[in-house]
Design a protein around this motif. Structure first.
Motif, PDB file in Angstrom:
ATOM      1  N   ARG A   1       4.927   2.153   4.352  1.00 55.85           N
ATOM      2  CA  ARG A   1       5.008   0.930   5.265  1.00 55.85           C
ATOM      3  C   ARG A   1       4.333  -0.484   4.663  1.00 55.85           C
ATOM      4  NH1 ARG A   1       4.919   3.546  10.998  1.00 55.85           N
ATOM      5  NH2 ARG A   1       5.230   1.420  11.748  1.00 55.85           N
ATOM      6  N   VAL A   2       3.430  -0.126   3.616  1.00 55.18           N
ATOM      7  CA  VAL A   2       2.745  -1.285   2.910  1.00 55.18           C
ATOM      8  C   VAL A   2       3.354  -1.208   1.586  1.00 55.18           C
ATOM      9  CG1 VAL A   2       0.674  -0.837   4.501  1.00 55.18           C
ATOM     10  CG2 VAL A   2       0.903   0.264   2.324  1.00 55.18           C
ATOM     11  N   THR A   3       2.933  -2.244   0.910  1.00 59.23           N
ATOM     12  CA  THR A   3       3.228  -2.838  -0.513  1.00 59.23           C
ATOM     13  C   THR A   3       2.731  -1.919  -1.283  1.00 59.23           C
ATOM     14  OG1 THR A   3       1.878  -4.369  -0.741  1.00 59.23           O
ATOM     15  CG2 THR A   3       3.762  -5.085   0.295  1.00 59.23           C
ATOM     16  N   VAL A   4       3.179  -1.988  -2.657  1.00 62.61           N
ATOM     17  CA  VAL A   4       2.647  -1.286  -3.860  1.00 62.61           C
ATOM     18  C   VAL A   4       1.313  -1.834  -4.127  1.00 62.61           C
ATOM     19  CG1 VAL A   4       2.741  -1.207  -6.076  1.00 62.61           C
ATOM     20  CG2 VAL A   4       4.786  -0.685  -4.972  1.00 62.61           C
ATOM     21  N   LEU A   5       1.146  -3.014  -4.051  1.00 57.82           N
ATOM     22  CA  LEU A   5      -0.405  -3.618  -4.091  1.00 57.82           C
ATOM     23  C   LEU A   5      -1.279  -3.154  -3.015  1.00 57.82           C
ATOM     24  CD1 LEU A   5      -2.097  -5.266  -5.876  1.00 57.82           C
ATOM     25  CD2 LEU A   5      -1.704  -7.167  -4.335  1.00 57.82           C
ATOM     26  N   GLU A   6      -0.796  -3.031  -1.766  1.00 54.25           N
ATOM     27  CA  GLU A   6      -1.818  -2.343  -0.650  1.00 54.25           C
ATOM     28  C   GLU A   6      -1.929  -0.857  -0.778  1.00 54.25           C
ATOM     29  OE1 GLU A   6      -0.481  -5.754   2.759  1.00 54.25           O
ATOM     30  OE2 GLU A   6       0.732  -4.169   2.103  1.00 54.25           O
ATOM     31  N   ASN A   7      -0.990  -0.219  -1.289  1.00 55.59           N
ATOM     32  CA  ASN A   7      -1.265   0.962  -1.424  1.00 55.59           C
ATOM     33  C   ASN A   7      -2.187   1.516  -2.739  1.00 55.59           C
ATOM     34  OD1 ASN A   7       0.685   3.672  -0.759  1.00 55.59           O
ATOM     35  ND2 ASN A   7       2.020   1.892  -0.636  1.00 55.59           N
ATOM     36  N   VAL A   8      -2.153   0.463  -3.760  1.00 53.98           N
ATOM     37  CA  VAL A   8      -3.191   0.748  -4.623  1.00 53.98           C
ATOM     38  C   VAL A   8      -4.628   0.345  -4.261  1.00 53.98           C
ATOM     39  CG1 VAL A   8      -3.802   0.090  -7.263  1.00 53.98           C
ATOM     40  CG2 VAL A   8      -1.521   0.428  -6.523  1.00 53.98           C
ATOM     41  N   MET A   9      -4.734  -0.681  -3.388  1.00 54.94           N
ATOM     42  CA  MET A   9      -5.889  -1.027  -3.117  1.00 54.94           C
ATOM     43  C   MET A   9      -6.763   0.134  -2.124  1.00 54.94           C
ATOM     44  SD  MET A   9      -4.806  -4.924  -1.874  1.00 54.94           S
ATOM     45  CE  MET A   9      -6.446  -5.664  -1.112  1.00 54.94           C
ATOM     46  N   THR A  10      -5.844   0.739  -1.268  1.00 53.75           N
ATOM     47  CA  THR A  10      -6.408   1.909  -0.673  1.00 53.75           C
ATOM     48  C   THR A  10      -6.857   2.888  -1.512  1.00 53.75           C
ATOM     49  OG1 THR A  10      -4.399   3.271  -0.691  1.00 53.75           O
ATOM     50  CG2 THR A  10      -4.799   1.607   1.314  1.00 53.75           C
TER      51      THR A  10
ATOM     52  N   ALA B   1       4.517  -5.160  -7.462  1.00 58.56           N
ATOM     53  CA  ALA B   1       3.245  -5.407  -6.767  1.00 58.56           C
ATOM     54  C   ALA B   1       3.581  -5.386  -5.212  1.00 58.56           C
ATOM     55  CB  ALA B   1       2.182  -6.373  -7.081  1.00 58.56           C
ATOM     56  N   ASP B   2       4.525  -6.485  -4.777  1.00 59.11           N
ATOM     57  CA  ASP B   2       5.036  -6.582  -3.563  1.00 59.11           C
ATOM     58  C   ASP B   2       6.297  -6.023  -3.047  1.00 59.11           C
ATOM     59  OD1 ASP B   2       2.938  -8.643  -3.392  1.00 59.11           O
ATOM     60  OD2 ASP B   2       4.217 -10.338  -4.439  1.00 59.11           O
ATOM     61  N   TYR B   3       6.671  -4.924  -3.659  1.00 58.65           N
ATOM     62  CA  TYR B   3       7.533  -4.131  -3.239  1.00 58.65           C
ATOM     63  C   TYR B   3       7.104  -3.179  -2.397  1.00 58.65           C
ATOM     64  CZ  TYR B   3      10.952  -6.058  -6.704  1.00 58.65           C
ATOM     65  OH  TYR B   3      11.795  -6.999  -7.514  1.00 58.65           O
ATOM     66  N   TYR B   4       7.945  -2.356  -1.673  1.00 61.63           N
ATOM     67  CA  TYR B   4       7.509  -1.321  -0.914  1.00 61.63           C
ATOM     68  C   TYR B   4       8.099  -0.093  -1.698  1.00 61.63           C
ATOM     69  CZ  TYR B   4       6.852  -4.173   3.024  1.00 61.63           C
ATOM     70  OH  TYR B   4       6.178  -5.168   3.915  1.00 61.63           O
ATOM     71  N   PRO B   5       7.305   1.164  -1.658  1.00 60.67           N
ATOM     72  CA  PRO B   5       7.463   2.007  -2.666  1.00 60.67           C
ATOM     73  C   PRO B   5       8.681   2.674  -2.499  1.00 60.67           C
ATOM     74  CG  PRO B   5       5.410   2.258  -1.323  1.00 60.67           C
ATOM     75  CD  PRO B   5       5.822   1.113  -0.901  1.00 60.67           C
ATOM     76  N   ALA B   6       9.526   2.743  -1.211  1.00 59.19           N
ATOM     77  CA  ALA B   6      10.572   3.471  -1.164  1.00 59.19           C
ATOM     78  C   ALA B   6      11.736   2.821  -1.755  1.00 59.19           C
ATOM     79  CB  ALA B   6      10.882   3.617   0.429  1.00 59.19           C
ATOM     80  N   SER B   7      11.418   1.611  -1.946  1.00 55.02           N
ATOM     81  CA  SER B   7      12.674   0.669  -2.764  1.00 55.02           C
ATOM     82  C   SER B   7      12.667   0.935  -4.324  1.00 55.02           C
ATOM     83  CB  SER B   7      12.514  -0.659  -2.294  1.00 55.02           C
ATOM     84  OG  SER B   7      11.452  -1.391  -3.014  1.00 55.02           O
TER      85      SER B   7
ATOM     86  N   PRO C   1      10.306   7.333 -11.021  1.00 53.63           N
ATOM     87  CA  PRO C   1       9.107   7.146 -12.125  1.00 53.63           C
ATOM     88  C   PRO C   1       8.133   6.094 -11.798  1.00 53.63           C
ATOM     89  CG  PRO C   1      11.378   7.505 -13.081  1.00 53.63           C
ATOM     90  CD  PRO C   1      11.557   7.377 -11.778  1.00 53.63           C
ATOM     91  N   VAL C   2       8.578   4.898 -11.312  1.00 57.88           N
ATOM     92  CA  VAL C   2       7.795   3.677 -10.954  1.00 57.88           C
ATOM     93  C   VAL C   2       6.917   3.951  -9.861  1.00 57.88           C
ATOM     94  CG1 VAL C   2       7.779   1.423 -10.291  1.00 57.88           C
ATOM     95  CG2 VAL C   2       9.651   2.270 -11.699  1.00 57.88           C
ATOM     96  N   ARG C   3       7.441   4.919  -8.853  1.00 56.71           N
ATOM     97  CA  ARG C   3       6.666   5.339  -7.875  1.00 56.71           C
ATOM     98  C   ARG C   3       5.461   6.277  -8.436  1.00 56.71           C
ATOM     99  NH1 ARG C   3      10.153   7.990  -3.584  1.00 56.71           N
ATOM    100  NH2 ARG C   3      11.934   7.698  -4.843  1.00 56.71           N
ATOM    101  N   LYS C   4       6.064   7.022  -9.487  1.00 59.44           N
ATOM    102  CA  LYS C   4       4.738   7.940  -9.921  1.00 59.44           C
ATOM    103  C   LYS C   4       3.784   7.163 -10.514  1.00 59.44           C
ATOM    104  CE  LYS C   4       5.328  12.101 -11.005  1.00 59.44           C
ATOM    105  NZ  LYS C   4       5.840  13.330 -11.214  1.00 59.44           N
ATOM    106  N   ARG C   5       4.071   5.988 -11.208  1.00 65.10           N
ATOM    107  CA  ARG C   5       3.026   5.138 -11.782  1.00 65.10           C
ATOM    108  C   ARG C   5       2.374   4.450 -10.455  1.00 65.10           C
ATOM    109  NH1 ARG C   5       4.030   2.602 -17.216  1.00 65.10           N
ATOM    110  NH2 ARG C   5       5.361   4.376 -18.233  1.00 65.10           N
ATOM    111  N   VAL C   6       2.987   4.045  -9.200  1.00 66.95           N
ATOM    112  CA  VAL C   6       2.162   3.598  -8.477  1.00 66.95           C
ATOM    113  C   VAL C   6       1.180   4.252  -8.118  1.00 66.95           C
ATOM    114  CG1 VAL C   6       2.281   2.703  -6.099  1.00 66.95           C
ATOM    115  CG2 VAL C   6       4.095   2.138  -7.634  1.00 66.95           C
ATOM    116  N   ALA C   7       1.602   5.659  -8.019  1.00 66.23           N
ATOM    117  CA  ALA C   7       0.460   6.928  -7.496  1.00 66.23           C
ATOM    118  C   ALA C   7      -0.731   6.917  -8.509  1.00 66.23           C
ATOM    119  CB  ALA C   7       1.343   8.171  -7.289  1.00 66.23           C
TER     120      ALA C   7
END
Ligand SMILES: Nc1ncnc2c1ncn2[C@@H]1O[C@H](COP(=O)(O)OP(=O)(O)OP(=O)(O)O)[C@@H](O)[C@H]1O
Ligand SMILES: [Mg+2]
Length: 262
Positions: free
Chosen positions: A102-111, A155-161, A165-171
């Motif tokens: 429910r938060v963006t990729v960038l916010e996920n990374v910030m946490t 950065a401004d996308y939501y992970p589910a979208s 493989p991109v989500r894996k990189r976000v993690a």
């Protein structure tokens, strides 16, 4: 943190000493010892059910061993909770991605950058800096981490979208933004194409200029390519250890993987 232990010749970033884990009557790990050297990639492999994920869970404190010690940089860790990891200079990515949808990729990374963040989403978010300057600094670090993994544009996308493989990189970005000294990866190659796996291999190799990596993975080609040392498990026991070449030609390993291509 426990008391300082005798310093061996070289201090390992992480040691599991004589670890035994039982789940009811099942012995998942039996006297498992392994050490991750500074700035090296240590692989843990083994057939299905060998105990790889249990090793990972012991290393990051999800599972408390029935016997044995977990030693980080020469200090025994008595009880590691997931939110202690960053303070210990450790970060991990999970087999399931564990991203906040429910938060963006960038916010996920910030946490991932907060050294005191608790495991939960809300506390992680609440722990983000309030002051403008801190927040800007963190945002910049998170962006730089995304950029270094080639995904700044999401950065401004939501992970589910995003594709898996991109989500894996976000993690991975969320783990790296904390600038760990020791990175724990559980099955980072699962669900990746062979090209993506090659890229992941290059990336893991490039990390060793600043951290060590414990890589739990069943894709043999990736493990053989990036690991300095490999520990092979079978039925919860260490059956071999060595360089990729040593392990590849070890009869016990060939036996354990009978029928599979090592
Ligand atoms: N929470 C649990 N409760 C009971 N048994 C468990 C639990 N976790 C793991 N096991 C058992 O412990 C053994 C080791 O499991 P583990 O998941 O560590 O193996 P693995 O090498 O990661 O396997 P895979 O290749 O399938 O991922 C298996 O027999 C598994 O069924
Ligand atoms: Mg597993």
């Amino acid at each position: 943190m426990g008391p300082e232990l005798d310093d061996p010749v070289r201090t390992l970033d992480l040691e599991l000493r004589d670890i035994t884990v039982r789940f009811g009557g099942l012995v998942a790990l039996s006297d498992v010892t392994l050490g991750v050297s500074p700035r090296q990639v240590h692989g843990v492999i083994g057939p299905n059910g060998a105990g790889k994920t249990t090793v990972f869970n012991v290393a990051c404190g999800f599972v408390t061993p029935d016997e044995g010690d977990v030693v980080r940089s020469g200090r025994r860790l008595s009880k590691v909770r997931p939110h202690d990891l960053a303070g210990l200079g450790m970060a991990r990515t999970l087999q399931g991605l564990g991203l906040f949808d429910r938060v963006t990729v960038l916010e996920n990374v910030m946490t991932g950058a907060d050294r005191h963040a608790r495991a939960g989403f809300l506390s992680a978010l609440l722990a983000l800096p309030r002051s403008g300057a801190d927040e800007r600094d963190l945002r910049e670090r998170a962006m730089a981490t995304l950029d270094s993994l080639g995904i700044a544009q999401v950065a401004d996308y939501y992970p589910a979208s995003l594709p898996y493989p991109v989500r894996k990189r976000v993690a991975l970005a969320r783990a790296l933004v904390a600038e760990p000294e020791l990175l724990l990866l559980d099955e980072p190659a699962s669900g990746l194409s062979s090209d993506e796996m090659d890229e992941l291999g290059d990336l893991i190799t490039s990390l060793t200029d600043r951290m060590s990596v414990l890589l739990v993975e069943h894709h043999m080609d990736l493990v053989m390519r990036v690991c300095d040392e490999i520990t092979v498990l079978d039925f919860g026991k260490v059956i071999a250890r060595g360089t990729p070449d040593e392990v590849r030609s070890d009869p016990a390993v060939l036996d354990a993987y009978l029928g599979e291509d090592v």
